[in-house]
Design a protein around this motif. Structure first.
Motif, PDB file in Angstrom:
ATOM      1  N   GLN A  69     -17.305  -7.838  38.909  1.00 46.42           N
ATOM      2  CA  GLN A  69     -18.680  -7.247  39.105  1.00 46.42           C
ATOM      3  C   GLN A  69     -18.766  -5.867  38.840  1.00 46.42           C
ATOM      4  O   GLN A  69     -19.574  -4.677  39.570  1.00 46.42           O
ATOM      5  CB  GLN A  69     -18.898  -6.989  40.337  1.00 46.42           C
ATOM      6  N   ALA A  70     -18.365  -5.571  37.885  1.00 47.00           N
ATOM      7  CA  ALA A  70     -18.080  -4.241  36.427  1.00 47.00           C
ATOM      8  C   ALA A  70     -18.474  -4.806  35.346  1.00 47.00           C
ATOM      9  O   ALA A  70     -17.682  -5.779  34.901  1.00 47.00           O
ATOM     10  CB  ALA A  70     -17.561  -3.398  37.414  1.00 47.00           C
ATOM     11  N   LEU A 126     -22.882  -1.256  37.187  1.00 43.25           N
ATOM     12  CA  LEU A 126     -23.767  -2.732  36.976  1.00 43.25           C
ATOM     13  C   LEU A 126     -25.822  -2.294  36.699  1.00 43.25           C
ATOM     14  O   LEU A 126     -26.502  -2.943  35.624  1.00 43.25           O
ATOM     15  CB  LEU A 126     -24.248  -3.333  37.906  1.00 43.25           C
ATOM     16  N   TRP A 179     -26.620  -1.005  33.300  1.00 43.42           N
ATOM     17  CA  TRP A 179     -26.615  -2.510  31.977  1.00 43.42           C
ATOM     18  C   TRP A 179     -27.719  -3.226  32.491  1.00 43.42           C
ATOM     19  O   TRP A 179     -28.413  -3.432  31.615  1.00 43.42           O
ATOM     20  CB  TRP A 179     -25.183  -3.162  32.290  1.00 43.42           C
ATOM     21  N   GLU A 180     -28.154  -3.296  33.891  1.00 42.52           N
ATOM     22  CA  GLU A 180     -29.278  -4.001  33.489  1.00 42.52           C
ATOM     23  C   GLU A 180     -30.506  -3.291  33.205  1.00 42.52           C
ATOM     24  O   GLU A 180     -31.663  -3.906  32.588  1.00 42.52           O
ATOM     25  CB  GLU A 180     -30.060  -4.554  35.034  1.00 42.52           C
ATOM     26  N   GLY A 239     -17.197  -9.271  32.973  1.00 40.85           N
ATOM     27  CA  GLY A 239     -18.332  -9.052  33.853  1.00 40.85           C
ATOM     28  C   GLY A 239     -18.059  -9.827  35.873  1.00 40.85           C
ATOM     29  O   GLY A 239     -18.923  -8.654  36.380  1.00 40.85           O
ATOM     30  N   GLU A 240     -18.611 -10.863  35.953  1.00 39.33           N
ATOM     31  CA  GLU A 240     -18.570 -11.623  36.661  1.00 39.33           C
ATOM     32  C   GLU A 240     -17.566 -11.930  37.862  1.00 39.33           C
ATOM     33  O   GLU A 240     -18.106 -10.963  38.649  1.00 39.33           O
ATOM     34  CB  GLU A 240     -18.985 -13.300  36.007  1.00 39.33           C
TER      35      GLU A 240
END
Lengths: 263, 263
Positions: free
Chosen positions: B235-236, B201, B204-205, B231-232
């Motif tokens: 959480q990955a 995560l 990606w951010e 993704g949501e």
DNA sequence: GCTTGCTCCGTACGCCGTACGGAATATTGT
DNA sequence: ACAATATTCCGTACGGCGTACGGAGCAAGC
């Protein structure tokens, strides 16, 4: 001692500079913010390097792609490659994305069964044509245009059939993972034959006596019966092509069964 | 010049001597045709070597098992290892079979669905516990007692349910291949986090801005929508544990559907 | 025209698997 | 008892690998 940043590193808040491999992956899309660069022009292009590496990998496997060998093939000194590509890992990521980008994606047929099969078969065919794809590790999370286009296409095969978004992702992952595992088996079978210089069958014949001696005192009723039946049907110890058909039929049936519960 | 055999090689018709790795794999079964051997006793046993190699692979991955490193761990000079094991490939084959042999196979539950799931989950758990198993290549066709026992157990899970012999083999292959591909995904995910030092995560951010810039001008309607939803939910970028549940359910459903057509 | 940043490359470091041959050692044949 | 032989252990060496580092030459920016 405040919590201020290390003075050796100037005040710049370090806005998490993007991964350089990312720019390289998307080089054809971002393309030309090119102001001319200093120094001698590069004799080759990144595409030349990547294409040569793909050709080497197709012929010799991923391990056969060495920076030294690749440089020689391109008429460069080994270290000059590092002006094109940050390192070998990044090169591999570029190779993968190039392969994904090059393949023309077939139009998706009508009928969910055929669409799901197409997703799996395209991936399977690709992994057979470029066996080294299965040996690639450590290029996550680099995402290039080839992979993005491919994912979009795969999702379009399962769009509007009654799956929610997460299920769409999982279905694609299931088909692709399955196709990979079949290709992996096929690749291992070929490798065994290539490296031993004899066919699988020949090896089993050459070692049947020793195997029999060694396995005596243990009982393998099912393995014996099934192994023999499978061996005769396959004329080998395994038959990945049949495993593909069998497994694909089961998986597609399973997905259809899920959808059937909803209508 | 007749076609007689090379006189340097005496008349012995060379009855295709068995692969030495086979005897090594089955060393505990054949065991004691031992007449005492000449020369100094070996300080260690083959099992010591294999166990140490497994421990190294668990900690450092298969690539972390070098003959030099292993020798040092065992208090030997590197070349002394070659009196225990013909080479690194054979060592890897022994490691795999040892791992397979050690795991106690759980009793198979009642109900075909649960039996099929058990076959897949056992393999999946093993591949998670020893991620290097998935990196093993080139040990075909060496067959050891661990692999043979495992295959027998797997077949017993699908015996007498209405599948013919070839289908039994293919069903087991399907379940095992699927479990491998899930474990592979999980392993890759962990590797990416370990090697980059940041979570998926976080990567990606850190790269979202650059990715957005670079992907502008291309349209990814499905990938955007589904990727965000997944993704949501995860959480990955991926969630192999869920993929296991989803895929296993579909595959088992598919096998059950095949059998349903027959009753 | 000086500086800067780039390409290309030679050298070097620390890894790898393992071929080869020699010294020490324990059993076998006489 | 003694010589022959088979085996273990190991030092050295070869040819491979990825790549860090620094230097030489070239093209653009000031």
């Amino acid at each position: 001692m405040t919590a201020s940043p290390d003075p050796a590193e100037p005040a710049a808040p370090e806005p998490a500079r993007p991964d350089p491999a990312l720019r390289l992956l998307w080089r054809h899309v971002v393309a030309e913010d090119e102001q001319p660069r200093r120094g001698p022009r590069q004799r080759l292009s990144v595409d030349d390097v990547v294409d040569a590496a793909i050709a080497m990998a197709d012929a010799e496997g991923l391990a056969g792609v060495s920076m030294r060998g690749l440089a020689q093939r391109l008429g460069l000194a080994p270290m000059s490659l590092y002006t094109y590509v940050p390192g070998r890992n990044e090169l591999v990521a570029l190779m993968v994305d190039q392969v994904l980008a090059r393949r023309e994606l077939p139009p998706l047929p009508d009928g969910l069964r055929a669409r799901l099969e197409t997703v799996a078969r395209v991936h399977h065919a690709e992994a057979l044509a470029h066996p080294w794809l299965l040996d690639v590790t450590g290029i996550r999370p680099w995402l290039g245009p080839g992979a993005a286009d491919r994912y979009e296409w795969q999702l379009s095969a399962v769009e509007g059939v009654g799956l929610d978004d997460v299920e769409m992702d999982q279905t694609v992952a299931l088909l692709v993972g399955f196709a990979s595992s079949i290709a992996h088996a096929e690749h291992e079978k070929r490798r065994a034959e290539r490296e031993s210089g004899q066919s699988e069958l020949a090896w089993w014949e050459a070692n049947a006596e020793e195997l029999g001696r060694v396995m005596s005192g243990r009982e393998y009723p099912l393995a014996g019966r099934v192994g023999q039946a499978a061996g005769e049907a396959y004329q080998a110890a395994s038959d990945p092509a049949r495993e593909l058909e069998f497994g694909l039929a089961r998986i597609v049936d399973g997905v259809l069964a899920l959808l059937a519960t909803r209508s």
